[in-house]
Design an enzyme around this catalytic site. Structure first.
Site, PDB file in Angstrom:
ATOM      1  N   GLU A  52     -92.075 -47.547-110.459  1.00 22.26           N
ATOM      2  CA  GLU A  52     -93.536 -47.632-110.467  1.00 22.26           C
ATOM      3  C   GLU A  52     -93.938 -48.883-111.244  1.00 22.26           C
ATOM      4  OE1 GLU A  52     -95.974 -45.604-109.049  1.00 22.26           O
ATOM      5  OE2 GLU A  52     -96.921 -47.456-109.713  1.00 22.26           O
ATOM      6  N   LEU A 103     -97.282 -49.710-111.825  1.00 23.13           N
ATOM      7  CA  LEU A 103     -98.729 -49.672-112.123  1.00 23.13           C
ATOM      8  C   LEU A 103     -99.043 -50.151-113.533  1.00 23.13           C
ATOM      9  CD1 LEU A 103     -99.619 -47.114-114.123  1.00 23.13           C
ATOM     10  CD2 LEU A 103     -99.196 -45.812-112.088  1.00 23.13           C
ATOM     11  N   ASN A 135     -90.573 -56.118-116.109  1.00 28.22           N
ATOM     12  CA  ASN A 135     -91.227 -56.011-117.424  1.00 28.22           C
ATOM     13  C   ASN A 135     -90.662 -57.032-118.411  1.00 28.22           C
ATOM     14  OD1 ASN A 135     -93.051 -54.155-116.637  1.00 28.22           O
ATOM     15  ND2 ASN A 135     -92.202 -52.425-117.756  1.00 28.22           N
ATOM     16  N   GLY A 160     -98.318 -55.173-126.196  1.00 22.90           N
ATOM     17  CA  GLY A 160     -98.022 -53.888-126.810  1.00 22.90           C
ATOM     18  C   GLY A 160     -98.015 -52.845-125.714  1.00 22.90           C
ATOM     19  N   CYS A 200     -95.011 -49.610-122.555  1.00 23.26           N
ATOM     20  CA  CYS A 200     -93.982 -50.080-121.620  1.00 23.26           C
ATOM     21  C   CYS A 200     -93.253 -51.327-122.085  1.00 23.26           C
ATOM     22  CB  CYS A 200     -94.591 -50.315-120.242  1.00 23.26           C
ATOM     23  SG  CYS A 200     -95.173 -48.797-119.496  1.00 23.26           S
ATOM     24  N   LYS A 212     -90.942 -51.242-125.446  1.00 25.44           N
ATOM     25  CA  LYS A 212     -89.753 -50.360-125.417  1.00 25.44           C
ATOM     26  C   LYS A 212     -88.842 -50.719-124.236  1.00 25.44           C
ATOM     27  CE  LYS A 212     -90.939 -46.939-122.153  1.00 25.44           C
ATOM     28  NZ  LYS A 212     -90.230 -46.648-120.940  1.00 25.44           N
TER      29      LYS A 212
END
Ligand code: UDX
Length: 431
Positions: A145, A147, A206, A255, A258, A261
């Site tokens: 995902e 989003l 990410n 921050g 997601c 970490k």
């Protein structure tokens, strides 16, 4: 089609409502009774624009229901999305997979016949293959995902890509193609690949975004010492279409639940796989990012003559980004806390995140009304760029603060307008 959504947090509640919007019959499963009661009543337990309407619409239409009973979920459908949290483990960089295992365990024992488990959570590479081994009677696929909070509904209904990771020889991608028939008909690209690649697409997306933000923030540090301007620089960089303008916003850094970490879990997993060196640069990405917060505190100290003791500071924003009430690893709240520890009297305001902020940092003062929060301030810090703050009229603010000094932690204020109103304005990465 009938399906369940296991885990109804941010990702799961949004996905469940959006699947109902796509025409499916959805049953959401969670262990949190309070959350399930709220969702069943059509209310979202967190703030996400547009989600309340969708939940209300489909809990009323009957296409969307919620339960805490895994046996009911096992009975309801043979397609099960899983979207539970994978937070950072206490005392380690690695992801904590306990919720994932507990969630799958809870339903697996009730499943009879053929069932498809579709992972959406962000997981360390190898997790899907491991689940497949643990539950040989189920078919496991991974469908990450992407989003963003604040845009979750639109990102789910109109994703920019759909990634389907399947095991060798599986036909599960055909089932998921039916589930997503509508976005696929709109032209959304579909990538069918193996389980490991699907997991890695998400983690590396990410990591890339975090790297892009830390890159511009590192250059912003150079701008400050060289007397250059990061906003003009980022604008010029972004016009190169190989680079692109997005995620070049320099300031307080990233921050949320997601990016921080996920880059840490990615490093931890690389180490477990014996490829530690490949991702050591992410340590630097993390360090640059955290340095931004300290830097803002230092700017505040300098703007107040070298000492923050007794200074009244108003921090605009507590959420990790605008249009969200999420304060997980929020740079805004970290800065508010640090200013407080440095001796300042800090008042924090935010349109949506005050309740969450208060739970994390009960010792700060909180005020919901922006102008009341600003009254009597010696220093104003813009920490989260909500429209409500970037649209503030500096002439009005000037009338109520004690000293007209502002630090723009997001490079989001109109510097000229604030200067014209008589403010001393400090921005990150700008001479
Ligand atoms: C992110 C990913 O974007 C999303 O694809 C993934 O599914 C989950 O993680 P999210 O955490 O909702 O989404 O927020 P995002 O919009 O990516 O912003 C992350 C952080 O980066 C925020 O704190 C934001 O303020 C910061 N940011 C973003 C910058 O500092 N500069 C920028 O230019 C952009």
């Amino acid at each position: 089609m009938k399906m369940t959504m296991i885990g109804t947090g941010y990702l799961g509640a949004t996905h469940a409502a959006c699947m109902a919007e796509l025409g499916h019959e959805v049953l959401g499963l969670d262990v949190d009774e309070h959350k399930i009661t709220q969702l069943a009543a059509g209310t979202t337990p967190f703030y996400e624009p547009g989600l309340d309407e969708l939940l209300a619409k489909h809990t009323q239409s009957g296409r969307l229901r919620f339960t805490t009973d895994p046996a009911e979920a096992a009975e309801f459908a043979n397609i099960h999305f899983i979207g539970v949290g994978t937070p950072q483990q206490a005392g380690s960089f690695a992801a904590d997979l306990n919720y994932l295992h507990a969630a799958v365990d809870s339903i697996a024992e009730h499943l009879r016949g053929e069932h498809l488990l579709i992972g959406k959570s962000t997981v360390p590479v190898g997790t899907a293959a491991d689940l497949q081994q643990r539950y040989p009677h189920l078919e496991v696929m991974w469908n990450p995902e992407f989003l963003r909070e604040g845009h979750a509904v639109n990102d789910t209904l109109h994703p920019d890509r759909i990634v389907m990771g399947v095991r060798d020889g599986s036909t599960a991608a055909e089932t998921l193609t039916q589930v997503y028939a509508q976005p696929i008909a709109e032209g959304t690209p579909v990538i069918v690949t193996d389980l490991a690649t699907a997991e890695l697409v998400k983690t590396s997306a990410n990591a890339f975004l975090a790297t892009k933000i830390s890159f511009i923030n590192a250059v912003s540090e150079i701008c400050e010492v060289a007397g250059a301007d990061i906003v003009d620089l980022a604008h010029a960089l972004g016009l190169d279409d190989r680079i692109g303008p997005k995620f070049l916003g320099a300031g307080l850094g990233f921050g949320g639940g997601c990016l921080p970490k996920d880059i840490r879990a990615f490093m931890a997993r690389a180490g477990e796989l014996g490829a530690n060196e490949a991702l050591t640069f992410l340590r630097e990405v993390d360090a640059i990012n955290l340095r931004r917060r300290e830097h803002l505190v230092q700017m505040a100290r300098e703007a107040c003559g070298g000492n923050l003791i007794g200074v009244r500071v108003t921090v605009l924003g507590a959420a990790f980004k605008p249009n969200s009430d999420d304060v997980r690893d929020s740079p805004a709240l970290a800065v508010a806390g640090a200013l407080n520890l440095a001796g300042a009297h800090v008042t924090v305001t935010d349109p949506k995140a005050l309740a969450g902020a208060q739970r994390v940092f009960p010792t700060l003062a909180y005020e919901a009304d922006t102008l009341t929060a600003l009254r009597g301030a010696d220093l104003v810090v813009l920490a989260t760029e909500w429209d409500e703050y970037t649209n503030l009229d500096p002439q009005e603010v000037k009338k109520i603060v004690r000293r007209p000094v502002v630090i723009d932690g997001r490079n989001a204020l109109d510097r000229q307008a604030w200067r014209d109103a008589g403010f001393d304005i400090h921005a990150m990465g700008r001479a």
